[in-house]
Design a protein around this motif. Structure first.
Motif, mmCIF file in Angstrom:
data_model
loop_
_atom_site.group_PDB
_atom_site.id
_atom_site.type_symbol
_atom_site.label_atom_id
_atom_site.label_comp_id
_atom_site.label_asym_id
_atom_site.label_seq_id
_atom_site.Cartn_x
_atom_site.Cartn_y
_atom_site.Cartn_z
ATOM 1 N N HIS A 176 -11.491 -27.493 27.048
ATOM 2 C CA HIS A 176 -12.364 -26.424 26.434
ATOM 3 C C HIS A 176 -13.612 -26.447 26.611
ATOM 4 C CE1 HIS A 176 -8.701 -25.498 23.672
ATOM 5 N NE2 HIS A 176 -8.450 -26.775 23.888
ATOM 6 N N ARG A 177 -14.304 -27.224 27.647
ATOM 7 C CA ARG A 177 -15.595 -27.074 28.004
ATOM 8 C C ARG A 177 -16.200 -25.941 28.794
ATOM 9 N NH1 ARG A 177 -16.749 -33.565 29.882
ATOM 10 N NH2 ARG A 177 -16.299 -34.386 27.739
ATOM 11 N N LEU A 178 -15.091 -25.347 28.952
ATOM 12 C CA LEU A 178 -15.680 -23.886 29.952
ATOM 13 C C LEU A 178 -14.928 -22.857 29.289
ATOM 14 C CD1 LEU A 178 -15.541 -25.064 33.486
ATOM 15 C CD2 LEU A 178 -17.732 -24.815 32.176
ATOM 16 N N PRO A 179 -15.438 -21.488 29.341
ATOM 17 C CA PRO A 179 -14.651 -20.371 28.514
ATOM 18 C C PRO A 179 -13.585 -19.883 29.605
ATOM 19 C CG PRO A 179 -16.896 -19.556 29.599
ATOM 20 C CD PRO A 179 -16.697 -21.308 29.664
ATOM 21 N N LEU A 180 -12.646 -19.102 28.885
ATOM 22 C CA LEU A 180 -11.681 -18.472 29.415
ATOM 23 C C LEU A 180 -10.560 -19.436 29.816
ATOM 24 C CD1 LEU A 180 -13.489 -15.669 31.546
ATOM 25 C CD2 LEU A 180 -12.527 -15.355 29.209
ATOM 26 N N HIS B 1 7.022 -46.065 33.513
ATOM 27 C CA HIS B 1 6.265 -45.306 32.815
ATOM 28 C C HIS B 1 7.071 -45.056 31.265
ATOM 29 C CE1 HIS B 1 4.125 -41.869 31.294
ATOM 30 N NE2 HIS B 1 5.198 -40.897 31.549
ATOM 31 N N LEU B 2 6.273 -45.495 30.329
ATOM 32 C CA LEU B 2 6.956 -45.673 29.015
ATOM 33 C C LEU B 2 6.840 -44.238 28.418
ATOM 34 C CD1 LEU B 2 6.035 -48.403 26.505
ATOM 35 C CD2 LEU B 2 6.463 -46.109 25.830
ATOM 36 N N THR B 3 8.200 -43.967 28.105
ATOM 37 C CA THR B 3 8.518 -42.501 27.601
ATOM 38 C C THR B 3 8.986 -42.460 26.204
ATOM 39 O OG1 THR B 3 10.512 -42.221 28.540
ATOM 40 C CG2 THR B 3 8.723 -41.389 29.884
ATOM 41 N N THR B 4 9.450 -43.655 25.421
ATOM 42 C CA THR B 4 9.999 -43.836 24.360
ATOM 43 C C THR B 4 9.051 -43.913 23.072
ATOM 44 O OG1 THR B 4 9.842 -46.217 24.732
ATOM 45 C CG2 THR B 4 11.982 -45.036 25.252
ATOM 46 N N SER B 5 7.686 -43.926 23.489
ATOM 47 C CA SER B 5 6.728 -43.437 22.612
ATOM 48 C C SER B 5 5.534 -42.919 23.330
ATOM 49 C CB SER B 5 6.406 -44.984 22.052
ATOM 50 O OG SER B 5 5.421 -44.735 21.040
ATOM 51 N N TRP B 6 4.317 -42.686 22.717
ATOM 52 C CA TRP B 6 3.244 -41.831 23.147
ATOM 53 C C TRP B 6 2.018 -42.210 22.705
ATOM 54 C CZ3 TRP B 6 1.400 -39.755 18.789
ATOM 55 C CH2 TRP B 6 2.281 -39.546 17.561
ATOM 56 N N ILE B 7 0.987 -41.595 23.255
ATOM 57 C CA ILE B 7 -0.381 -41.308 22.842
ATOM 58 C C ILE B 7 -0.803 -40.042 22.822
ATOM 59 C CG2 ILE B 7 -2.568 -41.846 23.574
ATOM 60 C CD1 ILE B 7 -1.641 -44.586 24.735
ATOM 61 N N ALA B 8 -1.287 -39.644 21.761
ATOM 62 C CA ALA B 8 -1.833 -38.275 21.371
ATOM 63 C C ALA B 8 -3.265 -38.487 21.833
ATOM 64 C CB ALA B 8 -1.465 -37.733 20.117
ATOM 65 N N THR B 9 -3.907 -37.452 22.422
ATOM 66 C CA THR B 9 -4.994 -37.274 23.067
ATOM 67 C C THR B 9 -5.605 -35.962 22.770
ATOM 68 O OG1 THR B 9 -6.753 -38.048 24.677
ATOM 69 C CG2 THR B 9 -4.901 -36.492 25.395
ATOM 70 N N SER B 10 -6.964 -35.869 22.465
ATOM 71 C CA SER B 10 -7.852 -34.814 22.255
ATOM 72 C C SER B 10 -7.909 -33.881 23.600
ATOM 73 C CB SER B 10 -9.212 -34.906 21.800
ATOM 74 O OG SER B 10 -9.879 -33.949 21.825
ATOM 75 N N PRO B 11 -7.644 -32.564 23.383
ATOM 76 C CA PRO B 11 -7.595 -31.646 24.669
ATOM 77 C C PRO B 11 -9.074 -31.176 24.909
ATOM 78 C CG PRO B 11 -6.939 -30.331 22.791
ATOM 79 C CD PRO B 11 -7.188 -31.963 22.255
ATOM 80 N N ARG B 12 -10.236 -31.781 24.165
ATOM 81 C CA ARG B 12 -11.572 -31.273 24.304
ATOM 82 C C ARG B 12 -11.851 -31.017 25.642
ATOM 83 N NH1 ARG B 12 -15.280 -36.653 22.768
ATOM 84 N NH2 ARG B 12 -14.121 -38.155 23.840
ATOM 85 N N ARG B 13 -11.855 -32.144 26.730
ATOM 86 C CA ARG B 13 -12.357 -31.603 27.870
ATOM 87 C C ARG B 13 -11.705 -30.413 28.697
ATOM 88 N NH1 ARG B 13 -14.327 -35.116 31.579
ATOM 89 N NH2 ARG B 13 -13.815 -36.712 30.220
#
Length: 234
Positions: free
Chosen positions: A206-210, A192-204
């Motif tokens: 936010h698909r539902l309220p609250l 598991h590579l932790t010395t770098s990263w991928i940044a991803t959209s959190p859009r999933r």
């Protein structure tokens, strides 16, 4: 002249015109010779301008080689396998279209490959300053580091990808988890590579309220980890 490609970035994309340009530009910002990298966008039956954006950016991002691949039948696993079949790099990285690579990621993947890890998952962070979104992805990282769960976006040597038969195209979710488990079952060292990263959209999330998207996404991922619902539409 050595025209070998060290790393191929495979990006499955279905109606991702809002994100695909950012993903490709992140590949072009790598701290690695761009002529030794390639990005393959697999247009998975898009009905928006995804393909047009890729075609427009391809000459702009030279010397990065950008290839547009078509796979009309929907399915993330199918799209990933289609991109991998066209790729020419020694190592394959599978990047979601709504995600971006850290500038150091290509170099770190190549270094890990040469230190004995032909495959591995990559640390994923939320591309946002929102506390709850970032906390959610940090929670996922705990599973990867403390419980050695290898999942989500990953890299693999092309040799081992082909020898293992690629992704299971019947799966709608956790195809990455299943693939890495299959490699581990064959005795392949998977990190598991932790010395770098991928940044991803959190859009999933936010698909539902609250903030209910946080709960439903977590439960769906948990069930998939337990082997339940991997073929349900995601």
């Amino acid at each position: 002249m050595d025209d070998r490609i060290d790393l191929s970035v495979v990006i499955p994309a279905r109606n991702e015109e809002a994100f695909i340009g950012r993903a490709l530009r992140s590949v072009a910002r790598q701290a690695w010779p761009l002529e030794r990298l390639e990005a393959l966008v697999v247009d998975n039956g898009s009905t928006d301008g995804t393909a047009t954006i890729v075609e427009h950016l391809a000459p702009v991002l030279v010397p990065l080689r950008v290839v547009l691949v078509s796979e009309a039948k929907p399915g993330r696993s199918r799209a990933k396998n289609r991109g991998a079949a066209v790729a020419t790099g020694d190592i394959l990285l599978f990047l979601d279209a709504d995600s971006v690579m850290a500038p150091t990621l290509a170099a770190e993947i190549i270094a890990h490959r040469h230190t004995g890890y032909p495959a591995g998952s990559v640390r994923v962070i939320a591309e946002t300053t929102d506390f709850f979104d970032r906390w959610f992805f940090e929670l996922m990282e705990i599973g990867k580091t403390s419980f050695r769960i290898r999942a989500q976006m990953l890299y693999c040597s092309r040799e081992w990808f082909e020898r293992s038969g690629g992704f299971d195209e019947s799966l709608e979710i956790a195809e990455d988890r299943e693939f890495l488990q299959r490699l581990q079952g064959r005795g392949v060292p998977v990190c598991h590579l932790t010395t770098s990263w991928i940044a991803t959209s959190p859009r999933r999330l936010h698909r539902l309220p609250l903030r209910l998207g946080l709960v439903t996404t977590f439960l769906r991922w948990l069930l998939a980890e337990l082997g339940i619902g991997r073929r349900w539409r995601y």
